[in-house]
Scaffold this motif. Structure first.
Motif, PDB file in Angstrom:
ATOM      1  N   GLN A 208      39.150  41.631 -46.229  1.00  0.00           N
ATOM      2  CA  GLN A 208      40.535  42.136 -46.082  1.00  0.00           C
ATOM      3  C   GLN A 208      40.451  43.292 -45.417  1.00  0.00           C
ATOM      4  OE1 GLN A 208      40.677  42.920 -50.349  1.00  0.00           O
ATOM      5  NE2 GLN A 208      42.072  41.342 -50.699  1.00  0.00           N
ATOM      6  N   VAL A 209      39.244  43.865 -44.679  1.00  0.00           N
ATOM      7  CA  VAL A 209      39.318  44.856 -43.669  1.00  0.00           C
ATOM      8  C   VAL A 209      38.727  44.247 -42.322  1.00  0.00           C
ATOM      9  CG1 VAL A 209      38.987  46.541 -45.229  1.00  0.00           C
ATOM     10  CG2 VAL A 209      36.793  45.530 -44.368  1.00  0.00           C
ATOM     11  N   GLU A 210      39.025  45.039 -41.366  1.00  0.00           N
ATOM     12  CA  GLU A 210      38.395  44.483 -39.891  1.00  0.00           C
ATOM     13  C   GLU A 210      37.048  44.510 -39.951  1.00  0.00           C
ATOM     14  OE1 GLU A 210      40.146  43.351 -37.541  1.00  0.00           O
ATOM     15  OE2 GLU A 210      41.980  43.838 -38.757  1.00  0.00           O
ATOM     16  N   GLY A 211      36.245  43.564 -39.297  1.00  0.00           N
ATOM     17  CA  GLY A 211      34.821  43.610 -39.072  1.00  0.00           C
ATOM     18  C   GLY A 211      34.415  42.069 -38.892  1.00  0.00           C
ATOM     19  N   GLU A 212      33.106  41.727 -38.738  1.00  0.00           N
ATOM     20  CA  GLU A 212      32.484  40.295 -38.366  1.00  0.00           C
ATOM     21  C   GLU A 212      33.021  39.587 -39.318  1.00  0.00           C
ATOM     22  OE1 GLU A 212      28.520  38.247 -37.167  1.00  0.00           O
ATOM     23  OE2 GLU A 212      28.327  40.145 -38.018  1.00  0.00           O
ATOM     24  N   PRO A 213      32.822  39.732 -40.787  1.00  0.00           N
ATOM     25  CA  PRO A 213      33.420  38.518 -41.560  1.00  0.00           C
ATOM     26  C   PRO A 213      34.646  38.190 -41.557  1.00  0.00           C
ATOM     27  CG  PRO A 213      31.820  40.081 -42.844  1.00  0.00           C
ATOM     28  CD  PRO A 213      32.305  40.713 -41.371  1.00  0.00           C
ATOM     29  N   ARG A 214      35.636  39.017 -41.227  1.00  0.00           N
ATOM     30  CA  ARG A 214      37.026  38.911 -41.012  1.00  0.00           C
ATOM     31  C   ARG A 214      37.403  37.940 -39.845  1.00  0.00           C
ATOM     32  NH1 ARG A 214      42.119  40.279 -43.293  1.00  0.00           N
ATOM     33  NH2 ARG A 214      43.899  40.515 -41.705  1.00  0.00           N
ATOM     34  N   ASN A 215      36.614  38.616 -38.733  1.00  0.00           N
ATOM     35  CA  ASN A 215      36.698  37.680 -37.490  1.00  0.00           C
ATOM     36  C   ASN A 215      36.157  36.380 -37.588  1.00  0.00           C
ATOM     37  OD1 ASN A 215      37.715  40.164 -36.378  1.00  0.00           O
ATOM     38  ND2 ASN A 215      35.675  40.772 -35.422  1.00  0.00           N
ATOM     39  N   VAL A 216      35.501  36.057 -38.167  1.00  0.00           N
ATOM     40  CA  VAL A 216      34.647  34.892 -38.114  1.00  0.00           C
ATOM     41  C   VAL A 216      35.597  33.876 -39.268  1.00  0.00           C
ATOM     42  CG1 VAL A 216      32.822  33.393 -39.385  1.00  0.00           C
ATOM     43  CG2 VAL A 216      32.533  35.446 -38.003  1.00  0.00           C
ATOM     44  N   MET A 217      36.195  34.495 -40.118  1.00  0.00           N
ATOM     45  CA  MET A 217      36.946  33.881 -41.157  1.00  0.00           C
ATOM     46  C   MET A 217      38.457  32.970 -40.139  1.00  0.00           C
ATOM     47  SD  MET A 217      39.482  35.378 -44.203  1.00  0.00           S
ATOM     48  CE  MET A 217      40.344  36.468 -43.165  1.00  0.00           C
ATOM     49  N   ILE A 218      38.935  34.419 -39.411  1.00  0.00           N
ATOM     50  CA  ILE A 218      40.140  34.044 -38.648  1.00  0.00           C
ATOM     51  C   ILE A 218      39.837  32.915 -37.692  1.00  0.00           C
ATOM     52  CG2 ILE A 218      41.849  34.968 -37.152  1.00  0.00           C
ATOM     53  CD1 ILE A 218      41.938  37.537 -38.665  1.00  0.00           C
ATOM     54  N   ALA A 219      38.560  33.088 -37.103  1.00  0.00           N
ATOM     55  CA  ALA A 219      38.250  32.104 -35.954  1.00  0.00           C
ATOM     56  C   ALA A 219      38.240  30.699 -36.571  1.00  0.00           C
ATOM     57  CB  ALA A 219      36.869  32.495 -35.264  1.00  0.00           C
ATOM     58  N   ALA A 220      37.630  30.503 -37.821  1.00  0.00           N
ATOM     59  CA  ALA A 220      37.608  29.317 -38.398  1.00  0.00           C
ATOM     60  C   ALA A 220      38.845  28.576 -38.662  1.00  0.00           C
ATOM     61  CB  ALA A 220      36.707  29.389 -39.678  1.00  0.00           C
ATOM     62  N   MET A 221      39.890  29.578 -39.268  1.00  0.00           N
ATOM     63  CA  MET A 221      40.940  29.091 -39.603  1.00  0.00           C
ATOM     64  C   MET A 221      42.057  28.800 -38.317  1.00  0.00           C
ATOM     65  SD  MET A 221      42.028  32.306 -42.152  1.00  0.00           S
ATOM     66  CE  MET A 221      43.583  31.869 -42.950  1.00  0.00           C
ATOM     67  N   LYS A 222      41.603  29.338 -37.201  1.00  0.00           N
ATOM     68  CA  LYS A 222      42.518  29.021 -35.884  1.00  0.00           C
ATOM     69  C   LYS A 222      41.852  27.687 -35.514  1.00  0.00           C
ATOM     70  CE  LYS A 222      43.663  33.526 -34.225  1.00  0.00           C
ATOM     71  NZ  LYS A 222      43.660  34.642 -33.078  1.00  0.00           N
ATOM     72  N   GLU A 223      40.599  27.179 -35.819  1.00  0.00           N
ATOM     73  CA  GLU A 223      40.362  25.927 -35.552  1.00  0.00           C
ATOM     74  C   GLU A 223      41.243  24.883 -36.308  1.00  0.00           C
ATOM     75  OE1 GLU A 223      35.620  26.985 -34.024  1.00  0.00           O
ATOM     76  OE2 GLU A 223      35.842  25.885 -36.101  1.00  0.00           O
ATOM     77  N   VAL A 224      41.319  25.136 -37.382  1.00  0.00           N
ATOM     78  CA  VAL A 224      41.956  23.982 -38.255  1.00  0.00           C
ATOM     79  C   VAL A 224      43.465  24.061 -37.705  1.00  0.00           C
ATOM     80  CG1 VAL A 224      43.124  23.874 -40.502  1.00  0.00           C
ATOM     81  CG2 VAL A 224      40.535  24.480 -40.364  1.00  0.00           C
ATOM     82  N   ILE A 225      43.988  25.356 -37.404  1.00  0.00           N
ATOM     83  CA  ILE A 225      45.454  25.369 -36.819  1.00  0.00           C
ATOM     84  C   ILE A 225      45.646  24.559 -35.538  1.00  0.00           C
ATOM     85  CG2 ILE A 225      47.177  26.738 -35.535  1.00  0.00           C
ATOM     86  CD1 ILE A 225      46.413  29.083 -37.356  1.00  0.00           C
ATOM     87  N   THR A 226      44.528  24.532 -34.680  1.00  0.00           N
ATOM     88  CA  THR A 226      44.537  23.618 -33.361  1.00  0.00           C
ATOM     89  C   THR A 226      44.505  22.105 -33.784  1.00  0.00           C
ATOM     90  OG1 THR A 226      43.492  25.379 -32.181  1.00  0.00           O
ATOM     91  CG2 THR A 226      43.485  23.131 -31.206  1.00  0.00           C
ATOM     92  N   LEU A 227      43.749  21.851 -34.821  1.00  0.00           N
ATOM     93  CA  LEU A 227      43.495  20.657 -35.232  1.00  0.00           C
ATOM     94  C   LEU A 227      44.890  20.007 -35.963  1.00  0.00           C
ATOM     95  CD1 LEU A 227      41.577  18.254 -35.755  1.00  0.00           C
ATOM     96  CD2 LEU A 227      40.821  19.482 -37.990  1.00  0.00           C
ATOM     97  N   SER A 228      45.422  20.966 -36.776  1.00  0.00           N
ATOM     98  CA  SER A 228      46.573  20.350 -37.327  1.00  0.00           C
ATOM     99  C   SER A 228      47.856  20.098 -36.431  1.00  0.00           C
ATOM    100  CB  SER A 228      47.150  21.481 -38.330  1.00  0.00           C
ATOM    101  OG  SER A 228      47.878  22.810 -37.479  1.00  0.00           O
ATOM    102  N   GLN A 229      47.728  20.715 -35.346  1.00  0.00           N
ATOM    103  CA  GLN A 229      48.835  20.538 -34.094  1.00  0.00           C
ATOM    104  C   GLN A 229      48.479  19.052 -33.494  1.00  0.00           C
ATOM    105  OE1 GLN A 229      48.397  24.120 -31.732  1.00  0.00           O
ATOM    106  NE2 GLN A 229      49.687  25.310 -33.479  1.00  0.00           N
TER     107      GLN A 229
END
Length: 305
Positions: A208-229
């Motif tokens: 819920q705060v800035e840092g490596e875990p949040r960055n990894v989480m968002i990067a993994a989510m963005k891969e799903v976004i690309t795949l969904s498109q």
């Protein structure tokens, strides 16, 4: 079509939360928790606690012969689904409607192969922060169930009946216009949150705060976004922001199901998240390096179980 009775199979964090909610609202006999004899003995011996209150549910054996329930809610883990389908057979009748609160995007079709897709509504459990350790479940936010047909521009009789029942119970729900889009959004969230919190051995607060875990989480989510498109579901930035907002509402000390499995030394549902993402990425030629890293890390951590 009117819903009066509900069956719940699976007493993990979600199943316990829902079983206690409906038990508080309905006559005890109208809420059935389906469980084997050995599990019932265990539950009755130790009790099941929800936010500090002990509950002794109306337990029903899989082989019990009685009138089918009007609404059946699956709350098991994916690796328990096959057995749960078998155990629930006597609770499903011609007019039973089925909801699956499982993670992933495939459980409805799997359940529907046995009971018929005409009994299924698509479902997403979202916004909850329930944690269950042993026989004790704790939560601050119970979230809601998003459910419906794939297209809810016009509500079907099943959707209307479930919505009326939930209204009567004052149970939080939503009927999205495009249920398939919502399911992929939750899949995107789970792929990021469940795996990241598990790999970093932390809780919701760390993402819920800035840092490596949040960055990894968002990067993994963005891969799903690309795949969904590529597939035609077409998630986008608005969906990412919607689910990040949902994440902000959760108890910072809470943990998603995969992290709870890690704490309990249980095998996780990693195959549902990065496993599915990697496989679809290969099929549609979408790179998934972050999910591949998360998958490998979870596999390494599970070797200690």
């Amino acid at each position: 079509m009117k819903i009066r009775t509900i069956g719940i199979i699976g007493l993990g964090a979600l199943g316990t939360m829902y079983a206690t909610y409906f038990t508080d609202k309905l006559p005890k006999g109208d809420v059935r928790v389906i469980a084997t004899q050995s599990r019932i003995r265990k539950y009755e011996g130790t009790g099941i606690y929800s936010n500090g209150k002990r509950y002794d549910f109306n337990y029903v054996l899989p082989e019990s012969q009685q009138q089918p329930v009007d609404l059946l809610l699956f709350c098991v883990k994916f690796n328990q689904l096959e057995q749960a389908i078998e155990d629930a057979k006597h609770q499903v009748g011609e007019h039973t409607t089925i909801l699956s609160a499982l993670n992933g995007i495939s459980s409805e079709e799997i359940i529907g192969k046995t009971f018929g897709m005409e009994k299924m509504l698509y479902c997403v459990a979202q916004g909850m922060d329930a944690v269950k350790i042993g026989n004790k479940a704790i939560y601050q936010n119970m979230g809601m169930l998003s459910f419906g047909e794939k297209d809810n521009s016009s509500w079907s009789d099943k959707v209307t009946a479930v919505a009326q029942f939930f209204d009567l119970m004052n149970f939080p729900y939503e009927v999205p216009l495009n249920m398939e889009h919502r399911m992929w959004g939750k899949f995107m969230l789970n792929t990021g949150v469940n795996q990241t919190v598990a790999v970093f051995s932390t809780n919701y607060g760390a993402i819920q705060v800035e840092g490596e875990p949040r960055n990894v989480m968002i990067a993994a989510m963005k891969e799903v976004i690309t795949l969904s498109q590529k597939i035609g579901i077409n998630l986008g930035q608005d969906d990412l922001e919607y689910w990040l907002h949902v994440l902000e509402t959760l108890n910072p000390l809470g943990m998603p199901s995969m992290r709870q499995d890690m704490v309990a030394k249980r095998r996780t549902e990693v195959g549902l998240f990065s496993g599915t993402t990697i496989a679809l990425g290969k099929r549609y030629q979408v790179p998934t390096p972050v999910n591949e890293w998360l998958y490998q890390k979870v596999q390494e951590m599970e070797t200690d179980f």
